[in-house]
Design a protein around this motif. Structure first.
Motif, short mmCIF file in Angstrom:
data_model
loop_
_atom_site.label_atom_id
_atom_site.label_comp_id
_atom_site.label_asym_id
_atom_site.label_seq_id
_atom_site.Cartn_x
_atom_site.Cartn_y
_atom_site.Cartn_z
N GLU A 48 -3.26 6.08 1.89
CA GLU A 48 -2.68 4.73 2.37
C GLU A 48 -1.78 4.40 1.17
O GLU A 48 -1.87 4.95 0.29
N ASN A 49 -0.78 3.47 1.43
CA ASN A 49 -0.10 2.88 0.10
C ASN A 49 -1.17 2.44 -0.70
O ASN A 49 -1.95 1.56 -0.41
N GLU A 51 -0.69 -0.18 -2.35
CA GLU A 51 -0.80 -1.69 -2.31
C GLU A 51 -1.81 -2.40 -1.35
O GLU A 51 -2.30 -3.42 -1.41
N SER A 67 -5.62 7.33 -7.23
CA SER A 67 -4.31 6.99 -6.81
C SER A 67 -3.22 8.08 -7.44
O SER A 67 -3.63 8.85 -8.27
N THR A 69 0.97 9.36 -7.56
CA THR A 69 2.58 8.96 -6.96
C THR A 69 3.10 10.49 -6.19
O THR A 69 2.89 11.31 -7.05
N ASP A 70 3.66 10.10 -5.30
CA ASP A 70 4.10 11.37 -4.60
C ASP A 70 5.40 11.69 -4.97
O ASP A 70 6.01 11.26 -5.81
N ARG A 74 6.44 7.51 -4.44
CA ARG A 74 5.52 6.33 -3.68
C ARG A 74 4.26 6.46 -4.46
O ARG A 74 3.64 7.43 -4.87
N ASP A 75 3.75 5.00 -4.50
CA ASP A 75 2.25 4.87 -5.15
C ASP A 75 1.35 4.87 -3.83
O ASP A 75 1.47 3.98 -3.15
N LEU A 76 0.61 6.01 -3.78
CA LEU A 76 -0.39 6.43 -2.69
C LEU A 76 -1.75 6.54 -3.14
O LEU A 76 -1.82 6.28 -4.55
N ARG A 88 -5.10 -2.99 8.69
CA ARG A 88 -3.59 -2.65 8.82
C ARG A 88 -3.38 -2.47 10.33
O ARG A 88 -2.26 -2.81 10.70
#
Ligand code: AMP
Length: 449
Positions: A48-49, A51, A67, A69-70, A74-76, A88
């Motif tokens: 998921e994100n 955040e 966690s 970064t892709d 993006r921070d995933l 969600r």
């Protein structure tokens, strides 16, 4: 054996087919029970994100999240539980009728210090109810837990219950600021691990008032000294009645204790749960988002693996993810821990770890085609069947079946092929050496014991 060049990452492990048989039995039983109570299955992405996952997990959760970064920057993060994903989904599907009862079974990941019963990759089987304030929800979830454990043949477990609002009230009694309660919970959560002196020291370290600790421990000690749930509730209610707090947390705690009494009474009346509930005034549970009842299921094990299920009420979480302000309550079984408990109790010993029930041996090459039809026919009757793939002599085929732990061999030769029907088959049971001719129905009955 040589040391393998590669090992799985720390805190993860491989599950061989024999272990998977047990695990899959746990999954299918849980799935059946969830469905029997009218819960629908949901699936969501493994990542998921970041955040989303850090939105309301508390500080410790951020440390525990895997966690990354892709490639697009993006921070995933890998999910560490299912609740944030559920919230969600609900925030974007207002049309789903309420109460929305869903279950989800899948892997979750936590960057934890691996130890007995604590892994970095494990399965949770999670059930939640969204959209109802009713105590019937807690009562139903407890009943679901009792039903599942009964199906697994687990008798000696305890369901520990408490309520966050009572803990908040206890903080008010101890004159601890609402802003400082998370700190105090963290310290209190360690009571069973580090003892009173340890918690007192943590209180000091975290700048919490020492008199507060003494008040708190006094109330907890008095409650814990009571043998029955009703007496424990009575002791806690007394503490709030005597303190006559101005702080609204006191009133809420009194209400929560009354509700807890109703949940416990209704569950005690359920034959599956009678005598299995314990009110535990020190049950904090890590996550910050709980707002009402909290609970954990535990069983004594040699390795002391702790709870094998846990959950609670988390009203307001869906709103945090952009949905409506809705009540919610749920819990998750830790599947590996549950399987470990069941293994220790040997309640799953009836589940065959063999890859098949029957091995169809080919006595002579001209019988091979008929052997395939025998295998197909037995599969059609629900048996798990291997047919010889080695093309070795029949003696070697029997050895292969034995090594694999396959309990029964059906040797098919030219005589059987000449008859050409599967009405009656020769069967050898390897454990006893017994040989006889059986109808398919009798073979099925033999396999199913
Ligand atoms: P939690 O999401 O922390 O409330 O945990 C729910 C259940 O998941 C617990 O009762 C455990 O059975 C299981 N669990 C939590 N953390 C781990 C872990 N690191 N390894 C294996 N099982 C876990």
């Amino acid at each position: 054996m040589s040391t393998p060049k590669f090992a799985p990452p720390k805190g993860t492990r491989d599950f061989l087919p024999a272990e998977m048989r047990v695990r899959n039995h746990v999954f299918s039983t849980l799935r059946e029970v969830f469905e029997a109570f009218g819960y629908g299955e949901l699936d969501t992405p493994a990542f998921e994100n970041l955040e989303l996952l850090t939105a309301k997990g508390g500080a410790t959760i951020s440390d525990e999240i895997y966690s990354f970064t892709d490639k697009g920057g993006r921070d995933l993060a890998l999910r560490f539980e299912f609740t944030a994903s559920l919230a969600r989904v609900l925030a974007s599907h207002a049309e789903l009728p309420r109460p929305f009862k869903r279950f989800q079974i899948g892997k979750v990941w936590r960057y934890e210090r691996p130890q007995a019963g604590r892994y970095r990759e494990f399965f949770q089987a999670d059930a939640d109810i969204i959209g109802s304030h009713s105590l019937e929800c807690e009562i139903e979830l407890f009943s679901l837990i009792g039903t599942a454990l009964k199906r697994f043949g687990l008798a000696d477990y305890t369901l520990m219950v408490f309520d966050r609002r009572v803990l908040d009230g206890l903080m008010a009694l101890a004159a601890i600021d609402a802003a400082k309660t998370t700190d105090a919970f963290r310290a209190l959560d360690k009571l069973h691990k580090i003892g009173k002196d340890g918690v007192r020291a943590e209180f000091a370290e975290r700048g919490l008032p020492p008199e507060g600790f003494d008040t708190l421990i006094g109330v907890l000690d008095r409650a814990e000294a009571q043998s029955g749930n009703a007496e424990r509730l009575g002791s806690l209610l007394d503490a709030f009645a005597h303190a006559n707090l101005d702080d609204p947390r006191g009133k809420l705690a009194t209400l929560a204790l009354t509700e807890l009494g109703q949940i416990v009474a209704a569950s005690e009346a359920n034959p599956l749960l009678a005598g299995r509930l314990t009110i535990d005034p020190t049950l904090v549970r890590g996550l910050d988002y709980y707002t009402g009842a909290v609970f954990e299921a535990k069983a004594q094990t040699a390795a002391g693996i702790g709870s094998f299920a846990g959950g609670g009420r988390y009203n307001g979480l869906v709103k945090l993810f952009g949905g409506a302000d809705e009540p919610a309550v749920g819990f998750a079984f830790g599947v590996e821990r549950l399987a470990d408990v069941l293994k220790e109790r040997q309640t799953l010993s009836g589940i065959s770890s063999a890859p098949a029930d029957v091995y169809v041996a080919v006595v002579a090459p001209e019988a091979r085609s008929f052997a395939r039809s025998v295998a197909a026919s037995l599969r059609g009757h629900g048996l798990r069947v291997q047919v010889d793939l080695t093309e070795k002599g029949v003696g070697k085929q029997f050895q292969t079946a034995e090594k694999m732990g396959i309990p029964h061999v059906v040797p098919v030769g030219p005589d059987e092929a000449a008859i050409g029907t599967v009405d009656v088959l020769p069967v050898k049971t390897l454990a006893t050496g017994e040989q006889r001719h059986l109808s398919v129905a009798d073979l099925v009955a033999l396999v199913n014991g």
